[in-house]
Design a protein around this motif. Structure first.
Motif, PDB file in Angstrom:
ATOM      1  N   THR A  32      47.578  43.886  41.210  1.00 53.30           N
ATOM      2  CA  THR A  32      46.907  42.667  41.634  1.00 53.30           C
ATOM      3  C   THR A  32      47.677  41.240  42.349  1.00 53.30           C
ATOM      4  O   THR A  32      49.535  41.063  41.745  1.00 53.30           O
ATOM      5  CB  THR A  32      46.639  42.097  39.871  1.00 53.30           C
ATOM      6  OG1 THR A  32      46.187  42.748  39.968  1.00 53.30           O
ATOM      7  CG2 THR A  32      45.608  40.953  40.230  1.00 53.30           C
ATOM      8  N   GLY A  33      47.211  40.854  43.147  1.00 47.94           N
ATOM      9  CA  GLY A  33      47.654  39.340  44.159  1.00 47.94           C
ATOM     10  C   GLY A  33      49.284  39.390  44.678  1.00 47.94           C
ATOM     11  O   GLY A  33      49.591  39.277  44.977  1.00 47.94           O
ATOM     12  N   LEU A 190      38.429  39.072  47.191  1.00 48.43           N
ATOM     13  CA  LEU A 190      38.749  39.406  45.059  1.00 48.43           C
ATOM     14  C   LEU A 190      37.488  40.049  44.985  1.00 48.43           C
ATOM     15  O   LEU A 190      37.076  40.674  44.877  1.00 48.43           O
ATOM     16  CB  LEU A 190      37.608  37.899  45.210  1.00 48.43           C
ATOM     17  CG  LEU A 190      38.620  37.006  46.052  1.00 48.43           C
ATOM     18  CD1 LEU A 190      37.545  35.483  45.558  1.00 48.43           C
ATOM     19  CD2 LEU A 190      40.310  36.519  45.452  1.00 48.43           C
ATOM     20  N   ASP A 198      40.166  36.559  33.418  1.00 52.17           N
ATOM     21  CA  ASP A 198      40.492  36.797  34.638  1.00 52.17           C
ATOM     22  C   ASP A 198      40.415  35.680  35.869  1.00 52.17           C
ATOM     23  O   ASP A 198      39.069  35.539  35.869  1.00 52.17           O
ATOM     24  CB  ASP A 198      39.751  37.994  35.406  1.00 52.17           C
ATOM     25  CG  ASP A 198      40.862  39.592  34.705  1.00 52.17           C
ATOM     26  OD1 ASP A 198      41.271  38.861  34.030  1.00 52.17           O
ATOM     27  OD2 ASP A 198      39.327  40.547  34.485  1.00 52.17           O
ATOM     28  N   ALA A 200      40.926  34.247  39.811  1.00 51.99           N
ATOM     29  CA  ALA A 200      41.106  34.701  41.122  1.00 51.99           C
ATOM     30  C   ALA A 200      41.105  33.240  42.256  1.00 51.99           C
ATOM     31  O   ALA A 200      40.184  32.821  42.005  1.00 51.99           O
ATOM     32  CB  ALA A 200      40.439  35.405  41.525  1.00 51.99           C
ATOM     33  N   LYS A 202      40.813  31.789  45.328  1.00 60.72           N
ATOM     34  CA  LYS A 202      41.027  31.981  46.916  1.00 60.72           C
ATOM     35  C   LYS A 202      41.972  30.313  47.677  1.00 60.72           C
ATOM     36  O   LYS A 202      41.093  29.496  47.433  1.00 60.72           O
ATOM     37  CB  LYS A 202      39.432  31.497  47.098  1.00 60.72           C
ATOM     38  CG  LYS A 202      38.616  32.031  48.848  1.00 60.72           C
ATOM     39  CD  LYS A 202      37.421  31.786  48.955  1.00 60.72           C
ATOM     40  CE  LYS A 202      36.626  32.266  50.091  1.00 60.72           C
ATOM     41  NZ  LYS A 202      35.202  31.919  50.573  1.00 60.72           N
ATOM     42  N   ARG A 219      50.062  34.796  41.778  1.00 64.49           N
ATOM     43  CA  ARG A 219      48.751  34.935  42.469  1.00 64.49           C
ATOM     44  C   ARG A 219      48.221  35.167  41.543  1.00 64.49           C
ATOM     45  O   ARG A 219      46.720  35.919  41.449  1.00 64.49           O
ATOM     46  CB  ARG A 219      48.081  35.183  43.387  1.00 64.49           C
ATOM     47  CG  ARG A 219      48.933  34.236  44.480  1.00 64.49           C
ATOM     48  CD  ARG A 219      48.615  33.463  45.859  1.00 64.49           C
ATOM     49  NE  ARG A 219      47.344  33.794  45.811  1.00 64.49           N
ATOM     50  CZ  ARG A 219      46.293  33.536  46.635  1.00 64.49           C
ATOM     51  NH1 ARG A 219      46.558  31.663  46.763  1.00 64.49           N
ATOM     52  NH2 ARG A 219      45.560  33.629  47.518  1.00 64.49           N
ATOM     53  N   ASN A 220      48.515  36.643  40.256  1.00 62.30           N
ATOM     54  CA  ASN A 220      47.993  37.515  39.627  1.00 62.30           C
ATOM     55  C   ASN A 220      48.077  36.720  38.459  1.00 62.30           C
ATOM     56  O   ASN A 220      48.064  36.309  37.627  1.00 62.30           O
ATOM     57  CB  ASN A 220      48.833  38.337  38.605  1.00 62.30           C
ATOM     58  CG  ASN A 220      48.470  39.995  38.063  1.00 62.30           C
ATOM     59  OD1 ASN A 220      46.796  39.682  37.772  1.00 62.30           O
ATOM     60  ND2 ASN A 220      49.185  40.391  37.352  1.00 62.30           N
ATOM     61  N   LYS A 311      36.916  37.325  38.224  1.00 65.28           N
ATOM     62  CA  LYS A 311      37.442  37.978  39.769  1.00 65.28           C
ATOM     63  C   LYS A 311      39.174  38.102  39.172  1.00 65.28           C
ATOM     64  O   LYS A 311      39.632  37.094  38.905  1.00 65.28           O
ATOM     65  CB  LYS A 311      36.821  36.906  40.577  1.00 65.28           C
ATOM     66  CG  LYS A 311      35.408  37.258  40.859  1.00 65.28           C
ATOM     67  CD  LYS A 311      35.129  36.497  42.313  1.00 65.28           C
ATOM     68  CE  LYS A 311      33.655  36.661  42.564  1.00 65.28           C
ATOM     69  NZ  LYS A 311      33.340  35.550  43.281  1.00 65.28           N
ATOM     70  N   LEU A 312      39.384  38.961  40.214  1.00 66.09           N
ATOM     71  CA  LEU A 312      40.672  39.137  40.392  1.00 66.09           C
ATOM     72  C   LEU A 312      41.079  39.526  41.797  1.00 66.09           C
ATOM     73  O   LEU A 312      40.353  39.911  41.773  1.00 66.09           O
ATOM     74  CB  LEU A 312      41.789  39.779  39.922  1.00 66.09           C
ATOM     75  CG  LEU A 312      41.952  40.595  38.272  1.00 66.09           C
ATOM     76  CD1 LEU A 312      42.213  41.901  37.562  1.00 66.09           C
ATOM     77  CD2 LEU A 312      42.657  38.952  37.606  1.00 66.09           C
ATOM     78  N   GLU A 313      42.356  39.166  42.512  1.00 68.17           N
ATOM     79  CA  GLU A 313      42.347  39.144  43.554  1.00 68.17           C
ATOM     80  C   GLU A 313      43.772  40.230  43.885  1.00 68.17           C
ATOM     81  O   GLU A 313      44.717  40.196  43.457  1.00 68.17           O
ATOM     82  CB  GLU A 313      43.634  37.638  43.923  1.00 68.17           C
ATOM     83  CG  GLU A 313      43.688  38.005  46.405  1.00 68.17           C
ATOM     84  CD  GLU A 313      44.946  36.593  46.374  1.00 68.17           C
ATOM     85  OE1 GLU A 313      45.484  36.894  47.228  1.00 68.17           O
ATOM     86  OE2 GLU A 313      45.479  36.495  45.895  1.00 68.17           O
TER      87      GLU A 313
END
Length: 357
Positions: A32-33, A190, A198, A200, A202, A219-220, A311-313
């Motif tokens: 993630t991230g 995303l 969670d 995220a 943008k 970024r996580n 959401k997660l990136e």
């Protein structure tokens, strides 16, 4: 003969490092991230080569060089067929027929690179050398004529070209080398999770995390609550808000696009998310965390993106492109191995067979 060994050997070492970086990118596809790394390479300094026992007269040193130069936005592209540009690199002076440069923040003519926004950055650029050394133009109005003379406010301050001796027939490089490893900070996809903890990002920006070793960035946004109802990372590090560690003690947790955290309908804090201007000074430390280079202060700017809840990136690694690049590198590695083997056999014959004659 031995120059070919140097070129093949340097290519092998550079390809080996690129393979390591791409392997690490592929291993973190599902992290993630995660932001993928890129290997930037450059050639060794181009050195002048001359004819042996030439008989050309030396009076041609003052020849007109017919420099061609054009301005593209805020940088310059220069070319010449009868001279060389001298570029002062960390490992030596390089001679080139073509150069791209701009006026650095210190007022000197420098090479540059473009950041992810396409903006000119000369902070890591190399100085262009004139006949008197580095060429300083400051913030004055300058231009360069077809002979390479550099005018600042109408006065000649230096000449940007090295006019070679007539015996010089060109330049030669000893291969390629790894210049640096850069991180590609392009936005990842995303992914919806539905988990209220969670988050995220943008756009540009990083969450600020408090660790025993100091402030870290990430970024996580896969967070959770500890026993004290503090918002923490998966490793237990506290996520920072505008008022310090974030405490979420309630039933319903929600988030505005600007990072404001609400518990049961009331705003309790705001996520500390910042843009970092000097991204090149960030270093990966594991667990999707980043820190600043030693003795470098972060240049934090106001966050201008949005934050999504639930959401997660994902990582920005494209597995297909990475695998294609990996196969290309393996083919290049094998080709250079064969070249080295051929040179070794040739040198062996020269020593063992020709030596007997």
């Amino acid at each position: 003969m031995f120059r070919g060994l140097y070129i093949s050997g340097s290519a092998l070492m550079t390809n080996n490092r690129k393979i390591d970086v791409i392997s690490n990118n592929i291993a973190n596809i599902n992290t993630t991230g995660y932001k993928k790394d890129l290997v930037l390479i450059e050639s060794f300094e181009d050195t002048l080569i001359s004819k042996i026992n030439g008989d050309k007269p030396i009076e041609n040193l003052g020849q007109v060089v017919n420099l061609k130069i054009k301005q593209v936005n805020n940088y310059y592209v220069a070319e010449t067929e009868k001279g060389f540009f001298k570029i002062n690199t960390p490992t030596g002076i390089s001679y080139n027929r073509r150069a791209q440069f701009t006026v650095g923040e210190d007022g000197y003519l420098r090479t540059f690179y473009k950041n992810r926004n396409g903006e000119i950055d000369s902070s890591y650029g190399y100085q262009i050398l004139g006949n008197k050394g580095p060429i300083y133009v400051g913030d004055g109005e300058f231009n360069i004529n077809e002979n390479g003379d550099v005018f600042v406010n109408g006065e000649v301050v230096d000449n940007i070209l090295t006019k070679p001796h007539p015996l010089v027939i060109g330049t030669m490089s000893s291969g390629v080398k790894l210049e640096r490893i850069e991180t590609n900070f392009i936005q990842g996809q995303l992914i919806r999770t539905g988990n209220p903890l969670d988050f995220a990002i943008k756009g540009e920006g990083f969450f600020k995390i408090e660790t025993e070793d100091g402030i870290r960035y990430t970024r996580n946004g896969s967070f959770k609550l500890n026993k004290n109802k503090e918002l923490v990372t998966s490793e237990g590090y506290r996520v920072l808000g505008e008022y310090g560690p974030i405490i979420l003690d309630g039933e319903k947790i929600s988030l505005t696009p600007y990072g404001e955290l609400m518990v049961d309908g009331e705003v309790v804090d705001k996520l500390s998310v910042v843009n970092i201007k000097n991204l090149r000074d960030l270093r990966k430390v594991g667990n999707a965390l980043w820190k600043m280079e030693d003795n470098v202060e972060p240049i934090e700017e106001e966050f201008t993106g949005e934050i999504y809840q639930g959401k997660l990136e994902g990582s920005n690694v494209d597995p297909v492109k990475e695998m294609v690049e990996m196969m290309t590198l393996f083919r290049g590695y094998e080709s250079n191995q064969r070249l080295i083997r051929a040179y070794d056999e040739t040198i062996g014959k020269a020593v063992n067979d020709i030596g007997r004659v």
